[in-house]
Motif scaffolding. Structure first.
Motif, PDB file in Angstrom:
ATOM      1  N   ALA A  64     -90.751  11.277 -15.737  1.00 12.76           N
ATOM      2  CA  ALA A  64     -91.806  10.457 -16.325  1.00 12.76           C
ATOM      3  C   ALA A  64     -92.314  11.089 -17.623  1.00 12.76           C
ATOM      4  CB  ALA A  64     -92.947  10.303 -15.337  1.00 12.76           C
ATOM      5  N   GLY A  65     -92.257  12.420 -17.676  1.00 10.82           N
ATOM      6  CA  GLY A  65     -92.663  13.120 -18.900  1.00 10.82           C
ATOM      7  C   GLY A  65     -91.459  13.793 -19.517  1.00 10.82           C
ATOM      8  N   PRO A  66     -91.704  14.676 -20.484  1.00 11.15           N
ATOM      9  CA  PRO A  66     -90.580  15.386 -21.111  1.00 11.15           C
ATOM     10  C   PRO A  66     -89.826  16.247 -20.087  1.00 11.15           C
ATOM     11  CG  PRO A  66     -92.615  15.720 -22.341  1.00 11.15           C
ATOM     12  CD  PRO A  66     -92.993  15.048 -21.080  1.00 11.15           C
ATOM     13  N   VAL A  67     -88.533  16.301 -20.216  1.00  6.01           N
ATOM     14  CA  VAL A  67     -87.697  17.121 -19.331  1.00  6.01           C
ATOM     15  C   VAL A  67     -87.043  18.206 -20.184  1.00  6.01           C
ATOM     16  CG1 VAL A  67     -85.699  17.108 -17.795  1.00  6.01           C
ATOM     17  CG2 VAL A  67     -87.272  15.173 -17.797  1.00  6.01           C
ATOM     18  N   THR A  68     -87.223  19.463 -19.775  1.00  5.65           N
ATOM     19  CA  THR A  68     -86.785  20.562 -20.643  1.00  5.65           C
ATOM     20  C   THR A  68     -85.564  21.296 -20.111  1.00  5.65           C
ATOM     21  OG1 THR A  68     -88.178  22.136 -19.464  1.00  5.65           O
ATOM     22  CG2 THR A  68     -89.165  21.005 -21.363  1.00  5.65           C
ATOM     23  N   VAL A  77     -89.860   2.603  -4.994  1.00  4.82           N
ATOM     24  CA  VAL A  77     -90.524   3.893  -4.863  1.00  4.82           C
ATOM     25  C   VAL A  77     -90.800   4.431  -6.264  1.00  4.82           C
ATOM     26  CG1 VAL A  77     -90.332   6.230  -3.957  1.00  4.82           C
ATOM     27  CG2 VAL A  77     -89.257   4.325  -2.742  1.00  4.82           C
ATOM     28  N   THR A  78     -92.027   4.764  -6.547  1.00  4.56           N
ATOM     29  CA  THR A  78     -92.356   5.336  -7.854  1.00  4.56           C
ATOM     30  C   THR A  78     -92.229   6.849  -7.789  1.00  4.56           C
ATOM     31  OG1 THR A  78     -93.825   3.506  -8.325  1.00  4.56           O
ATOM     32  CG2 THR A  78     -94.106   5.491  -9.654  1.00  4.56           C
ATOM     33  N   LEU A  79     -91.471   7.409  -8.711  1.00  7.07           N
ATOM     34  CA  LEU A  79     -91.213   8.856  -8.726  1.00  7.07           C
ATOM     35  C   LEU A  79     -91.655   9.455 -10.049  1.00  7.07           C
ATOM     36  CD1 LEU A  79     -87.475   8.637  -7.614  1.00  7.07           C
ATOM     37  CD2 LEU A  79     -89.366   9.315  -6.139  1.00  7.07           C
ATOM     38  N   THR A  80     -91.919  10.756 -10.050  1.00 11.06           N
ATOM     39  CA  THR A  80     -92.191  11.397 -11.340  1.00 11.06           C
ATOM     40  C   THR A  80     -90.901  11.920 -11.948  1.00 11.06           C
ATOM     41  OG1 THR A  80     -92.652  13.456 -10.209  1.00 11.06           O
ATOM     42  CG2 THR A  80     -94.550  12.093 -10.799  1.00 11.06           C
ATOM     43  N   GLU A  81     -89.925  12.236 -11.102  1.00 12.36           N
ATOM     44  CA  GLU A  81     -88.628  12.640 -11.643  1.00 12.36           C
ATOM     45  C   GLU A  81     -87.548  12.517 -10.591  1.00 12.36           C
ATOM     46  OE1 GLU A  81     -88.920  17.169 -12.166  1.00 12.36           O
ATOM     47  OE2 GLU A  81     -87.030  16.693 -11.159  1.00 12.36           O
ATOM     48  N   LYS A 107     -68.829   8.968 -19.403  1.00 13.96           N
ATOM     49  CA  LYS A 107     -69.337   7.881 -20.245  1.00 13.96           C
ATOM     50  C   LYS A 107     -70.503   7.183 -19.542  1.00 13.96           C
ATOM     51  CE  LYS A 107     -69.239   5.383 -23.681  1.00 13.96           C
ATOM     52  NZ  LYS A 107     -69.625   6.146 -24.827  1.00 13.96           N
ATOM     53  N   CYS A 108     -70.313   6.938 -18.248  1.00  9.71           N
ATOM     54  CA  CYS A 108     -71.345   6.258 -17.457  1.00  9.71           C
ATOM     55  C   CYS A 108     -72.645   7.069 -17.487  1.00  9.71           C
ATOM     56  CB  CYS A 108     -70.848   6.082 -16.028  1.00  9.71           C
ATOM     57  SG  CYS A 108     -72.087   5.432 -14.912  1.00  9.71           S
ATOM     58  N   GLY A 109     -72.510   8.385 -17.269  1.00  5.05           N
ATOM     59  CA  GLY A 109     -73.692   9.237 -17.225  1.00  5.05           C
ATOM     60  C   GLY A 109     -74.388   9.312 -18.570  1.00  5.05           C
ATOM     61  N   GLN A 110     -73.575   9.459 -19.644  1.00  2.00           N
ATOM     62  CA  GLN A 110     -74.173   9.528 -20.983  1.00  2.00           C
ATOM     63  C   GLN A 110     -74.912   8.230 -21.312  1.00  2.00           C
ATOM     64  OE1 GLN A 110     -70.811  10.465 -23.410  1.00  2.00           O
ATOM     65  NE2 GLN A 110     -70.801  12.602 -22.784  1.00  2.00           N
ATOM     66  N   SER A 111     -74.289   7.112 -20.957  1.00  2.00           N
ATOM     67  CA  SER A 111     -74.933   5.820 -21.228  1.00  2.00           C
ATOM     68  C   SER A 111     -76.231   5.706 -20.440  1.00  2.00           C
ATOM     69  CB  SER A 111     -73.995   4.667 -20.836  1.00  2.00           C
ATOM     70  OG  SER A 111     -72.798   4.751 -21.561  1.00  2.00           O
ATOM     71  N   PHE A 112     -76.188   6.116 -19.178  1.00  2.00           N
ATOM     72  CA  PHE A 112     -77.399   6.061 -18.365  1.00  2.00           C
ATOM     73  C   PHE A 112     -78.505   6.892 -19.021  1.00  2.00           C
ATOM     74  CE2 PHE A 112     -80.312   7.481 -15.127  1.00  2.00           C
ATOM     75  CZ  PHE A 112     -80.545   6.332 -14.387  1.00  2.00           C
ATOM     76  N   GLY A 113     -78.135   8.094 -19.496  1.00  2.00           N
ATOM     77  CA  GLY A 113     -79.108   8.968 -20.149  1.00  2.00           C
ATOM     78  C   GLY A 113     -79.716   8.295 -21.375  1.00  2.00           C
ATOM     79  N   SER A 114     -78.857   7.674 -22.182  1.00  3.31           N
ATOM     80  CA  SER A 114     -79.351   7.021 -23.398  1.00  3.31           C
ATOM     81  C   SER A 114     -80.291   5.876 -23.061  1.00  3.31           C
ATOM     82  CB  SER A 114     -78.177   6.461 -24.211  1.00  3.31           C
ATOM     83  OG  SER A 114     -77.432   7.504 -24.729  1.00  3.31           O
ATOM     84  N   ILE A 115     -79.915   5.091 -22.043  1.00 10.10           N
ATOM     85  CA  ILE A 115     -80.762   3.944 -21.668  1.00 10.10           C
ATOM     86  C   ILE A 115     -82.119   4.448 -21.177  1.00 10.10           C
ATOM     87  CG2 ILE A 115     -80.977   1.960 -20.121  1.00 10.10           C
ATOM     88  CD1 ILE A 115     -77.787   2.081 -20.015  1.00 10.10           C
ATOM     89  N   ALA A 116     -82.077   5.480 -20.318  1.00  5.20           N
ATOM     90  CA  ALA A 116     -83.337   6.015 -19.795  1.00  5.20           C
ATOM     91  C   ALA A 116     -84.202   6.547 -20.928  1.00  5.20           C
ATOM     92  CB  ALA A 116     -83.047   7.113 -18.768  1.00  5.20           C
ATOM     93  N   ALA A 117     -83.551   7.228 -21.900  1.00  4.20           N
ATOM     94  CA  ALA A 117     -84.317   7.770 -23.034  1.00  4.20           C
ATOM     95  C   ALA A 117     -84.924   6.643 -23.849  1.00  4.20           C
ATOM     96  CB  ALA A 117     -83.411   8.637 -23.902  1.00  4.20           C
ATOM     97  N   GLN A 118     -84.169   5.561 -24.001  1.00  3.59           N
ATOM     98  CA  GLN A 118     -84.720   4.421 -24.745  1.00  3.59           C
ATOM     99  C   GLN A 118     -85.876   3.777 -24.001  1.00  3.59           C
ATOM    100  OE1 GLN A 118     -81.789   1.648 -26.646  1.00  3.59           O
ATOM    101  NE2 GLN A 118     -80.349   3.157 -25.874  1.00  3.59           N
ATOM    102  N   MET A 119     -85.817   3.810 -22.686  1.00  4.52           N
ATOM    103  CA  MET A 119     -86.936   3.276 -21.896  1.00  4.52           C
ATOM    104  C   MET A 119     -88.192   4.113 -22.123  1.00  4.52           C
ATOM    105  SD  MET A 119     -85.788   0.721 -19.870  1.00  4.52           S
ATOM    106  CE  MET A 119     -86.954   0.640 -18.531  1.00  4.52           C
ATOM    107  N   GLY A 120     -87.983   5.376 -22.552  1.00  3.12           N
ATOM    108  CA  GLY A 120     -89.131   6.253 -22.763  1.00  3.12           C
ATOM    109  C   GLY A 120     -89.223   7.355 -21.725  1.00  3.12           C
ATOM    110  N   ASN A 121     -88.189   7.480 -20.901  1.00  7.18           N
ATOM    111  CA  ASN A 121     -88.166   8.574 -19.925  1.00  7.18           C
ATOM    112  C   ASN A 121     -87.709   9.868 -20.591  1.00  7.18           C
ATOM    113  OD1 ASN A 121     -87.209   6.117 -17.719  1.00  7.18           O
ATOM    114  ND2 ASN A 121     -88.842   7.534 -17.188  1.00  7.18           N
ATOM    115  N   GLY A 122     -88.206  10.981 -20.076  1.00  6.74           N
ATOM    116  CA  GLY A 122     -87.638  12.258 -20.469  1.00  6.74           C
ATOM    117  C   GLY A 122     -86.285  12.394 -19.790  1.00  6.74           C
ATOM    118  N   ILE A 123     -85.307  12.959 -20.474  1.00 10.32           N
ATOM    119  CA  ILE A 123     -84.013  13.185 -19.818  1.00 10.32           C
ATOM    120  C   ILE A 123     -83.450  14.538 -20.214  1.00 10.32           C
ATOM    121  CG2 ILE A 123     -83.262  10.774 -19.603  1.00 10.32           C
ATOM    122  CD1 ILE A 123     -81.349  11.627 -22.097  1.00 10.32           C
ATOM    123  N   TRP A 124     -82.620  15.072 -19.342  1.00 12.34           N
ATOM    124  CA  TRP A 124     -81.764  16.214 -19.674  1.00 12.34           C
ATOM    125  C   TRP A 124     -80.426  15.914 -19.020  1.00 12.34           C
ATOM    126  CZ3 TRP A 124     -82.748  20.797 -22.455  1.00 12.34           C
ATOM    127  CH2 TRP A 124     -81.705  21.731 -22.436  1.00 12.34           C
TER     128      TRP A 124
END
Lengths: 319, 664
Positions: free
Chosen positions: B91-95, B27-31, B46-63
């Motif tokens: 998919a875009g910046p997350v504020t 399923v493709t999602l925007t967020e 730790k798991c959540g922080q790592s997930f956030g970092s990986i997603a950010a490296q993929m190019g996803n916006g994260i908060w």
């Protein structure tokens, strides 16, 4: 000890100063106030040690004693009640090249600022601290202080104070890292000066309690000691005070006390009959907090750039 | 202060190989919002922080937002004990942290219950639940698990039981240490994230340890990924666009600490207090590398006095605290104002008054910061609105403090402190740093307080400067720093200290408006609410509603141009994370309503009938809540005859609008 980079500027020629180079304004203390004697001793110290006025800072809190910096032609910091010690610590941490003195009173140091007093002893920063102890709140017009003898009649204790007086010397000697404790009385200028000088030369926190008369609020309180020189016990030692022959003629009650003996110092401090005057304790080996915590690095833009870059590398996600 | 530029950073399409190619139900999602929760100590953070970092490296916006229990080690399996991390990925910046959660990984049903009761989960939310409790030796645990499971299913949640413990036990003897990596592997699979990046994260996190530890964690990660691929019949893909310039991911407190490093400040004096302390933790680790010192003082007052002493001696210093500590510093701050000593104070706000809610967010300290201490004590107050702002505000604060010889308070909060968001990696500039301490001789006749007639500014004599000797005093003083009790001198000095704020105000740019410069409703915020407010405003604007917003970074002085901006709107509403009286309460009316801090300030300053909406629930205000409130407010404006100017709006009317906003 390593030398901090900011201390690299050396004074290469001897300089001469006069007492006037340190005198500013006319003290507004009451006539006969012991603060005047302390001021005279300290100004003489500055002259004798040729302290550069711009490199010397007197930090104080609030109270009669804390007016002291206004009468010195050096840098001064007349701050808020009880906080002279942490302000002075900040000055010294930022600028180890400055000579920093602290003037504080029995209310300022032993009551509202008591927490800072305990911790200042423990930090053992290179500061010279004068506790002007007149055993009463003077500036607010006669309230009992922690060092008021039990039974002292004041505006807040009209039927006499209820509690035993706190002994600042005993307290100081009980704190970990204590490195210099001395006691002086304002009415023996020679000894007061010798003690002030020894305190200045000690590297670490030098704590000098100066028993100081308050002619306005406690005019008779100190009479027993003034009228009977034998109730002042001079502590003499090859590594401590060397009382002059003239002094010894009046003050015959003298005791050999080795300032490296802390157990004996604690016993002497607890004497409730005599006032021991001299250097109770000195240990030059106690490390100074600023030497332990200050890195020997100059905060240059180049250094900042490289450290910031390597820190940000840790958090960088590259595209 | 630098405007946040995330939105402007150039982006390029992500490589298509990132999507799973096995033909499953992708399923493709925007967020999406996911969270991972456990008892504390089980590694969900730790798991959540790592997930956030990986997603950010993929190019996803994260908060990312930390879920923190109030206690260090709450009892295992307790409703109040949830510890973990919540990630909004887009998919875009997350504020901001967004609304309710879409997917949860829970290590036991009790911590999950806490989140359900707090209404943090979206209806129908997917729950991946550790099922080891179903076969626990303790029958009460089994009963509790089964009952909770069944109730959640009945309530419409999509509960998927996962044998995490059982699977991990195949690889390690103590799954308590490592289950989080299994979960991370599952999540990478579920969100189509590159497993290679996850392996890199593990190496980064455990690299200093034994090779065996790294290998064990990688095998758990891969096992989680495999298990999800084999057993879960759904996965998501959130298109990612990588920024072309380097980004960094840190939380607000780390950003503040990095800002202190970059600002050239040399000393930080502090006393431990939640949620501010992690600034000092980080600084304690790195500050000495640039010649800096972190002094942990004996109390908050001493920390402030120490900072004042160091600043007085020529090294502008920062002290970091939170509300209760800020209160203790107030007398000393008055001294810094009186002596005109530059000083930077960081207040990472938490819930108050008193001990309040130490780990929770509140914007409750604005007025005490603006008007605190005693007498007239003008201070500069700035509030970072984003993680990036946290970094730059320290540089700005140091500069203003030393230029104007003033106290500058930086008002962050618990939300910014613990949230992470990528922002462009700052490029160091030498101009950020303080010049060397002035030790030049003072010209003859110069005075320590030679207050300028127009700006109130005075030069400062720093110890060590020959000829500058004077005694700084907290007593009223004249230009020579001599104690002065006369009436004229007192007023001259008060005037000079006050004028400095006006002088600074003259240098500030007007705030920018998000949306059109005119419309029905202007929303004003400050601090950490920016992302949520702008998200709500943008979604209403997309529907053609005439609403805009403005976010204030300078709270004292308020920049010029605000009055003109207010004129463009029929009504004005502040949205704040603090207390204001609810207009619907029976005894509250226009004569006794206590407005939110910023609303009160703006009403007094601009004589405009500004309304406020506040929430004070210890958590960030959700964009959907703000949207609902704004929609109701806009509806009420639509129903009344148009007035071009906000001034005539009657209080009862604005009160009713807010009331409708709450009930809708």
């Amino acid at each position: 000890m390593t030398t901090n980079a900011t201390e690299c500027l050396l004074q290469l020629c001897d300089e001469q100063f006069q007492l006037e180079d340190y005198q500013s304004g006319v003290p507004r203390w009451c006539s006969g106030c012991g603060d005047n004697a302390i001021l005279a001793a300290v100004q003489r110290l500055c002259r004798d040690e040729a302290l550069r006025p711009e490199k010397t800072v007197f930090v104080s809190g609030i109270g009669c004693s804390s007016r002291f910096p206004h009468y010195m032609k050096t840098y001064g910091f007349h701050g808020i009640h009880g906080r002279a010690l942490p302000v002075a610590e900040g000055v010294k941490m930022a600028r180890p090249d400055l000579t920093v003195f602290v003037n504080t009173g029995d209310g300022d140091c032993c009551s509202i600022g008591a927490a800072h007093w305990i911790h200042a002893i423990r930090y053992n920063m290179n500061l010279t601290v004068f506790l002007h102890d007149n055993q009463i709140y003077g500036l607010t017009k006669k309230q009992a202080s922690p060092t008021s003898p039990i039974g002292t009649k004041s505006n807040t204790t009209p039927r006499g104070s209820y509690l035993e007086a706190l002994n600042p010397v005993s307290v100081t000697l009980g704190v970990q890292n204590v490195s210099f404790v001395a006691q002086a009385v304002d009415w023996i200028p020679e000894v007061l000066f010798d003690i002030v000088k020894a305190a200045y030369h000690h590297r670490g926190l030098s704590f000098v309690r100066i028993v100081q008369r308050c002619p306005e609020w406690l005019p008779k309180s100190f009479d027993p000691w003034l009228h009977d020189p034998n109730r002042v016990q001079i502590l003499a030692h090859a590594n401590g005070l060397h009382p002059s022959a003239a002094l010894s003629r009046t003050y015959k009650n003298q005791l050999e006390h080795d300032p490296s003996n802390i157990h004996r110092a604690r016993e002497l401090a607890g004497d409730s009959v005599n006032i021991p005057v001299g250097i109770l304790y000195r240990n030059p080996e106690v490390p100074c907090y600023e030497d332990l915590i200050r890195p020997d690095l100059l905060r240059t833009p180049e250094l900042t750039r490289s450290v910031l870059d390597s820190e940000m590398d840790k958090y960088t996600i590259w595209p | 202060m630098r405007e946040s530029t995330l939105r402007d950073s150039p982006r390029e399409p992500a490589p298509t190989t990132l999507a799973p190619t096995d033909g499953r139900n992708v399923v493709t999602l925007t967020e999406h919002i996911l969270e991972i929760i456990s008892d504390s100590g089980e590694g969900a953070q730790k798991c959540g922080q790592s997930f956030g970092s990986i997603a950010a490296q993929m190019g996803n916006g994260i908060w990312t937002t930390e879920i923190i229990p109030a206690e260090i080690r709450p009892p295992a399996r307790s409703v109040a004990g949830a510890s973990g991390n919540r990630i909004r990925i887009g998919a875009g910046p997350v504020t901001n942290g967004g609304d309710e959660t879409d997917l949860v990984v829970a290590f036991n049903e009790q911590v999950l219950l806490g989140r359900v009761r707090a209404k943090e989960l979206k209806p129908g939310c997917t729950i991946l639940l550790e099922n080891m409790w179903r076969t626990d030796g303790d029958p009460t645990v089994v009963a509790s698990y089964v009952e909770t499971h069944d109730r959640l299913v009945a309530a419409g949640f999509r509960v998927i039981e996962i044998p995490m413990e059982q699977e991990c036990r195949k690889l390690v003897s103590d799954p308590r240490r490592g289950k989080n990596m299994f979960a991370l592997g599952m999540l990478c699979r579920l969100y189509s994230l590159d497993l290679k990046l996850a392996v890199d994260q593990v190496v980064l996190a455990f690299g200093k340890k034994d090779r065996k530890v790294v290998d064990a964690n990688i095998s758990l990660l891969e096992a989680g990924h495999r298990w999800a691929a084999a057993h879960l019949d759904f996965c998501y893909r959130i298109p990612a666009v990588r920024a072309t310039e380097p980004q960094i991911v840190v939380n607000g407190n780390t950003a503040i600490a990095l800002g202190v490093l970059a600002s050239g400040m040399e000393i930080c004096a502090m006393y431990p207090i939640t949620p501010a302390t992690s600034v000092s933790h980080y600084l304690s680790d790195v500050f000495e590398k640039v010649g800096g010192v972190v002094h942990q003082a004996e109390d908050e007052i001493a920390a402030c006095a120490f900072a004042i002493g160091a600043s007085y001696a020529g090294k502008c210093t920062v002290t970091v605290t939170s509300g209760p500590g800020y209160s203790l510093k107030q007398e000393a701050l008055g001294l810094a104002v009186m002596g005109e000593i530059p000083l930077v104070v960081v207040n990472v706000q938490r819930g108050g008054p008193s001990t309040g809610q130490p780990t929770k967010v509140e914007q409750g300290d604005l007025l005490t910061t603006l008007f605190g201490s005693h007498g007239d004590a003008p201070k500069v107050v700035i509030a970072p609105a984003t993680i990036e702002d946290c970094f730059y505000s320290m540089i700005t604060a140091r500069r203003i403090a030393e230029t104007f010889n003033m106290v500058v308070v930086v008002l962050s909060d618990a939300s910014l402190a613990t949230s992470q968001q990528p922002f462009p990696r700052p490029k160091f500039s030498e101009a950020w740093m303080a010049p060397p301490v002035d030790q030049s001789p003072v010209p003859k006749g110069a005075q320590p307080y030679d207050w300028d007639e127009n700006t109130g500014l005075a030069r400062r004599f720093i110890p060590g400067q020959p000829g500058g000797m004077h005694t700084l005093t907290g007593l009223a003083h004249d230009r020579d720093s001599h104690v002065a009790y006369d009436a004229n001198t007192n007023e001259q000095a008060l005037r000079a200290r006050s004028l400095k704020l006006a002088a600074l105000q003259r240098t500030l740019a007007a705030p920018t408006v998000f949306g059109d410069a005119a419309g029905d409703l202007l929303v004003i915020g400050w601090g950490s609410t920016k992302g949520a407010i702008e998200e709500a405003v943008a979604s209403l604007r997309a529907q053609g509603r005439r609403v805009s917003s403005m976010h204030l970074r300078f709270l004292q002085p308020l920049p010029s141009g605000i009055k003109e901006i207010l004129r463009g709107f029929q009504q004005v509403l502040t949205v704040e994370n603090n207390w204001s009286d609810r207009p619907e309460d029976p005894i509250i009316d226009e004569t006794n309503r206590r407005y939110a801090a910023l609303a009160m300030l703006l009403r007094a300053r601009y004589l405009v009938d500004i309304d406020c909406f506040t929430e004070d629930r210890g958590q960030p205000i959700k964009p959907s809540t703000i949207r609902r409130v704004l929609e109701a407010k806009l509806n009420s404006i639509d129903r009344r005859p148009a007035t071009p100017d906000p001034v005539p709006a009657s209080p009862t009317r604005t009160g009713r609008a807010t009331q409708e906003g709450r009930k809708s």
